[in-house]
Design a protein around this motif. Structure first.
Motif, short mmCIF file in Angstrom:
data_model
loop_
_atom_site.label_atom_id
_atom_site.label_comp_id
_atom_site.label_asym_id
_atom_site.label_seq_id
_atom_site.Cartn_x
_atom_site.Cartn_y
_atom_site.Cartn_z
N ALA A 1 -34.75 -45.76 -57.11
CA ALA A 1 -35.46 -46.34 -56.29
C ALA A 1 -35.38 -45.86 -54.40
N HIS B 1 -31.79 -42.24 -51.76
CA HIS B 1 -32.91 -42.05 -49.67
C HIS B 1 -32.90 -42.63 -48.92
N VAL B 2 -31.72 -44.11 -48.44
CA VAL B 2 -31.54 -44.98 -47.97
C VAL B 2 -30.56 -44.65 -47.83
N VAL C 1 -37.68 -45.59 -42.24
CA VAL C 1 -39.43 -45.13 -41.29
C VAL C 1 -39.65 -46.80 -41.01
N PRO D 1 -45.63 -56.71 -50.57
CA PRO D 1 -44.63 -55.76 -51.68
C PRO D 1 -44.96 -54.26 -51.49
N GLY D 2 -43.63 -53.67 -51.06
CA GLY D 2 -43.05 -52.67 -50.79
C GLY D 2 -43.62 -52.10 -49.29
N THR D 3 -42.29 -53.36 -49.26
CA THR D 3 -42.51 -52.74 -47.61
C THR D 3 -40.95 -52.69 -46.96
N GLY D 4 -40.12 -52.13 -48.59
CA GLY D 4 -38.80 -51.40 -47.77
C GLY D 4 -38.31 -52.75 -47.34
N LYS D 5 -38.66 -54.99 -48.27
CA LYS D 5 -37.19 -55.70 -48.03
C LYS D 5 -36.13 -55.31 -48.82
N THR D 6 -36.00 -54.84 -50.16
CA THR D 6 -34.89 -53.71 -50.80
C THR D 6 -34.05 -53.05 -50.05
N ILE E 1 -42.81 -42.07 -46.15
CA ILE E 1 -41.47 -42.26 -46.53
C ILE E 1 -41.87 -41.59 -48.18
N ARG F 1 -38.66 -39.67 -50.20
CA ARG F 1 -39.40 -39.34 -51.41
C ARG F 1 -39.27 -38.15 -52.52
N ARG G 1 -44.69 -48.65 -53.79
CA ARG G 1 -43.87 -47.91 -54.66
C ARG G 1 -44.82 -47.48 -56.23
#
Ligand SMILES: Nc1ncnc2c1ncn2[C@@H]1O[C@H](COP(=O)(O)OP(=O)(O)OP(=O)(O)O)[C@@H](O)[C@H]1O
Ligand SMILES: [Mg+2]
Length: 463
Positions: free
Chosen positions: A20, A23-24, A47, A79-84, A381, A385, A411
């Motif tokens: 997932a 792209h990073v 982004v 959630p889904g704010t790019g922490k991982t 984003i 993806r 996500r």
């Protein structure tokens, strides 16, 4: 224990599911450490989220300068704010010489092993040791690689390799060597081909492929290939050899029962008892030897990163253990991530704390916040993806997806891409359009809508 097995150490890096985030490529920071805007070259596939990226960039610099060991950081945000994604970008920035060990909080509960044992193992996966040794080697660009076969002594039709003829070239000259068949196996394992630069350790027969020779660099570079210059000096020489291992690599190499043809350890042959488990006692002994190597200037500690995602899954016992482990002289940098606000610390029953983390640990964390995305950012984003998955999305469809994203999570919106591409293909279209999203979002619920439905139909479910 007088020494430990290093030469034969195999990397024990965990494979992880990162599809997932494929792209990073990095944090996307300029020389000055400022976040590069989307679309500009060098944005690393990221982004927005400028502040968090810039803070993460500082952390990377501190790690490189070895000023972060024993410190801990918390990535906190919805959630889904790019922490991982940001944590993985940190790993990319650090490169493969600094260990990065990712885990998810719930992993500690997933096996027969004690929770603290799982943490300890991951801790040691995140601490590197760079060992420098001078060794007698044969080094050069491979000019010839021919296994010489003889009829199998057992009879029948099989052939066995009796020896290997190899040519090695340096800037100074070329040498032909006749080698044992076991070295041929080692070469195959390293996928050595003519044109590669390699060295063979004289004592152990260990083969190391350093890369492809410069002479073979073409304009059609394979991205993964590393080109190295033709070695100077003689083919046969003494060379400073550097090995990067983690403490866990050493633990497991020394825990495994010995077998097969073995290689001398740095400090002579080891008499090892047959043990297959990594015990506390073994770790202590490894530490002792490691400290001695460091004192003798043979080795250098490389504190890496232990990334614990979804840290709210850990319980009080784990937190206590972690806190203490961070105090020890050999500790990695720990990066936590969570999307929880105030919640109960697991294992305490009713103690509520920010992010579900005990106050005393929280107190020593540097916190990096991630903020919700604007709709434009979501759209950018999702577009990235889609491109990474080889999909094209209509402008109109992209707008709807980013709207879905702002109502649910990024996500969820991104996850719709793949099923949408399938309905598009069924309809004979190469691109995803508005109708695909409509069809698919009727089929799959996001977490929030599902929760609402559950509430409405509560009486129909089992309790
Ligand atoms: N700033 C960004 N730039 C590019 N891609 C991003 C960015 N932020 C998130 N993504 C991508 O969006 C998806 C969701 O992000 P991610 O999983 O990192 O969120 P998270 O904050 O870890 O969420 P959660 O709290 O649910 O774990 C991932 O595919 C991620 O790679
Ligand atoms: Mg995450």
């Amino acid at each position: 224990m007088t020494g430990m097995k290093i030469e034969e150490v195999k990397s024990t890096v965990k494979t992880q599911r990162i599809s997932a985030h494929s792209h990073v490529k990095g944090l996307g920071l300029s020389e000055a450490g400022e976040a590069v805007k989307v679309g500009a070259p060098g944005s690393g596939g990221l982004v927005g989220q400028e502040q968090a990226r810039e803070a993460a960039g500082l952390v990377v610099e501190l790690i490189r300068a070895k000023r972060m060991a024993g410190r801990a950081i918390l990535l906190a945000g919805p959630p889904g704010t790019g922490k991982t994604a940001i944590a993985l970008a940190i790993a990319q920035e650090l490169g493969n010489k600094v260990p990065f060990c990712p885990m998810v909080g719930s992993e500690v509960f997933s096996s027969e092993i004690k929770k603290t044992e799982v943490l300890m193992e991951n801790f040691r996966r995140a601490i590197g040791l760079r060992i420098k040794e001078t060794k007698e080697v044969y080094e050069g660009e491979v000019t010839e690689l021919s296994p010489v076969e003889t009829e199998s002594p057992v009879g029948g039709y099989g052939k066995t390799v009796s020896h290997l003829i190899i040519g090695l070239k340096t800037a100074k000259g070329t040498k032909q060597l006749k080698l044992d068949p076991s070295i041929y196996e080692a070469m195959q394992k390293e996928r050595v081909e003519v044109g590669d630069v390699i060295y063979i350790e004289a004592n152990s027969g260990a083969v190391k492929r350093q890369g492809r020779s410069d002479n073979f660099a073409t304009e059609f570079d394979l991205e993964a290939e590393e080109y190295v210059p033709l070695p100077k000096g003689d083919v046969h020489k003494r060379k400073e050899v550097i090995q990067d291992v983690t403490l866990h690599d050493l633990d497991s190499a020394n825990a495994r029962p010995q077998g097969g043809q073995d290689i001398l350890s740095m400090m002579g042959q080891l008499m090892k008892p047959k043990k297959t488990e990594i015990t506390d006692k073994l770790r202590k002994e490894i530490n002792k030897v490691v400290n001695k190597y460091i004192d003798d200037g043979i080795a250098e500690l490389v504190p890496g990163v232990l990334f614990i995602d979804e840290v709210h899954m850990l319980d009080i016992e784990c937190f206590t253990y972690l806190h203490r482990a961070l105090e020890s002289t050999i500790a990695p940098i720990v990066i936590f991530a969570t999307n929880r606000g105030r919640c109960v610390i697991r294992g305490t029953g009713d103690i509520v704390a920010s992010h579900g983390i005990p106050l005393d640990l929280l107190d020593r964390l540097l916190i990096i916040r991630t903020l919700p995305y604007t709709q434009e950012e979501m759209s950018a984003i999702i577009k990235i993806r889609a491109a990474t998955e080889g999909l094209t999305v209509d402008e109109e469809a992209l707008n709807i997806l980013s709207e879905v994203g702002s109502k649910t999570t990024l996500r969820y919106a991104a996850q719709l891409l793949t099923p949408c591409s399938i309905t598009a293909r069924i309809c004979g279209r190469p691109n995803i359009v508005k109708d695909d999203i409509k069809d698919i979002s009727e089929l799959f619920l996001d977490a929030k809508s599902s929760a609402i439905l559950l509430k409405e139909n509560d009486d129909k479910y089992m309790h």
